[in-house]
Design an enzyme around this catalytic site. Structure first.
Site, PDB file in Angstrom:
ATOM      1  N   PRO A   1     -20.699   0.919  -1.866  1.00 14.18           N
ATOM      2  CG  PRO A   1     -19.523   1.938  -0.154  1.00 14.18           C
ATOM      3  CD  PRO A   1     -20.911   1.727  -0.660  1.00 14.18           C
TER       4      PRO A   1
ATOM      5  NE  ARG B   1      -3.121  -2.684   2.759  1.00 14.84           N
ATOM      6  CZ  ARG B   1      -2.463  -3.732   3.224  1.00 14.84           C
ATOM      7  NH1 ARG B   1      -1.171  -3.616   3.553  1.00 14.84           N
ATOM      8  NH2 ARG B   1      -3.054  -4.899   3.360  1.00 14.84           N
TER       9      ARG B   1
ATOM     10  CG  ASP C   1     -17.586  -5.517   1.461  1.00 17.40           C
ATOM     11  OD1 ASP C   1     -18.777  -5.874   1.288  1.00 17.40           O
ATOM     12  OD2 ASP C   1     -17.152  -5.148   2.559  1.00 17.40           O
TER      13      ASP C   1
ATOM     14  CG  HIS D   1     -20.781  -8.258   4.662  1.00 17.51           C
ATOM     15  ND1 HIS D   1     -21.082  -9.343   5.444  1.00 17.51           N
ATOM     16  CD2 HIS D   1     -21.620  -7.272   5.061  1.00 17.51           C
ATOM     17  CE1 HIS D   1     -22.045  -9.034   6.286  1.00 17.51           C
ATOM     18  NE2 HIS D   1     -22.397  -7.779   6.076  1.00 17.51           N
TER      19      HIS D   1
ATOM     20  CE  LYS E   1     -13.375  -2.240  -0.755  1.00 23.23           C
ATOM     21  NZ  LYS E   1     -12.733  -3.188   0.181  1.00 23.23           N
TER      22      LYS E   1
END
Length: 393
Positions: free
Chosen positions: A273, A210, A275, A277, A256
């Site tokens: 968003p 990152r 994801d 889930h 996302k």
């Protein structure tokens, strides 16, 4: 480097009493938001912000801009007080404090009427919403929001919090309240301050791959003709798809992350968003026609469109409440049958009343002690869990 007395940061030299402008005796003030409009535990602990810590019963401490702020929930209101400000802040800005927090908590949007519309459109929302009032979307600083979610790639909330705090501690401006905590709080670094960070430094701080995304995004923002901060602010005026595509051109930003930034900081209220889930939630209740086996950009767009078709221009707000209700840490709030056995919902505009469930409190008591009583089974101190969450995978 860690904060030390006499260190020069962002152009100002400070010592023990100069690093901040303390407001230790600042009185509590009303934010003017009841529990139906703003419930702190359903807003600050659910993965849209990473700067708040629970520091007391129904009390949180965090940083908003250059302010160290405490907020506290009671039965009828949310109260706040500013504990300290960063070096160089004007100490006589009480009205600006209220304005800043009103903007941050997005209080210009009233949840009650849009919640009624969601309830008319969706039976499942109608059943769940009384248990989770005030699950509000924030209006964060776009740069802070962007960098926070660049850190979210394949990460969990605890680790994201740690990375965000490292960015602040190593590159931001200190905000210290000596009587409150031994270690200082920090403002989120400006784009100019983030420019000082190197990929090697960030890797040594534990950011891993990152680090390249952060430094690459900073470079890309610095190359904007109008300036990176101004460019980000300008996306608030753009159409959602335009803003989403512009963000996706930055290193480390996919659909996302772009949707998170759009929803949590850029006034794109329809953004979803998606994801893994949210994808599973959508397949079960809102987009059963999506049969794909992996979460591709095409699937993201299809799931998002399904939410928009059901809930309209503020679909992101409905999604937020549904997501919060589905978090594993809130499972004790809901009856088992309601959580796991509810049939997929269908639009029901003709019958605006809420469905009656034995476990459902009356909607008129959503901000009352009665609602709090229905939550007593929830742990007083909820530790944020690993993914899945609405904004991290």
């Amino acid at each position: 480097p860690r904060w030390t007395r006499g260190t020069k940061t962002d152009g100002c030299r400070f010592g023990a009493n100069e690093a901040m402008r303390t407001c230790a005796m600042a009185p509590w003030r009303s934010l003017g938001a009841n529990g139906t409009e703003l419930r702190l535990k359903y807003t600050l602990e659910t993965g849209q912000t990473f700067r708040w810590r629970r520091t007391g019963e129904a009390e949180y401490t965090g940083v908003v801009g250059n302010r160290l702020v405490q907020v506290q929930q009671d039965e009828k209101d949310v109260r706040f007080r500013v504990l300290a400000r960063a070096c160089g802040s004007d100490g006589s800005q009480e009205k600006r404090d209220l304005d800043a927090l009103t903007d941050y908590f997005n209080l210009g949007i009233c949840m009650e009427p849009i919640g009624r519309e969601f309830a008319r459109a969706d039976e499942r929302f109608r059943k769940l919403q009384p248990f989770f009032p005030g699950a509000r979307l924030l209006r964060q600083d776009p740069l802070e929001c962007l960098m926070s979610f660049v850190c979210s790639s394949n990460n969990n909330i605890v680790r994201i919090q740690g990375m965000v705090e490292k960015l602040c501690a190593h590159f931001g401006t200190p905000i210290l309240q000596e009587d409150f905590r031994e270690e200082p709080y920090y403002a989120f670094p400006s784009l100019e301050q983030l420019t000082q960070a190197t990929e090697q430094q960030l890797r040594e701080l534990g950011f891993g791959y990152r680090a390249a995304f952060i430094t690459g995004t900073v470079r890309a923002l610095n190359e904007k003709e109008e300036g990176g901060q101004q460019w980000l602010q300008g996306l608030r005026e753009a159409e959602y798809r335009e803003a989403q595509q512009a963000l996706c051109a930055l290193p480390g930003v996919g659909m996302k992350v772009a949707a998170c930034v759009c929803l949590f900081s850029l006034d794109k209220h329809q953004a979803i968003p998606v994801d893994t889930h949210v994808w599973q939630l959508a397949k079960k209740f809102y987009a059963p026609q999506v049969k794909a086996k992996s979460l591709t950009p095409k699937v993201h767009a299809e799931v998002e469109q399904a939410f928009i078709e059901r809930f309209g221009a503020y679909a992101g707000w409905a999604h937020n409440t549904l997501f919060v209700a589905d978090l594993a840490k809130h499972k004790d709030v809901l009856a088992e049958a309601m959580r796991t056995s509810m049939e997929p919902s269908t639009p029901d505009v003709a019958k605006p009343g809420r469905a009656e469930l034995d476990a459902t409190p009356e909607s008129s008591k959503a901000d009352s002690v009665g609602l709090e009583a229905s939550h007593r089974s929830v742990k007083r101190r909820l530790e944020l869990e690993s993914p899945p969450v609405s904004s991290v995978e």
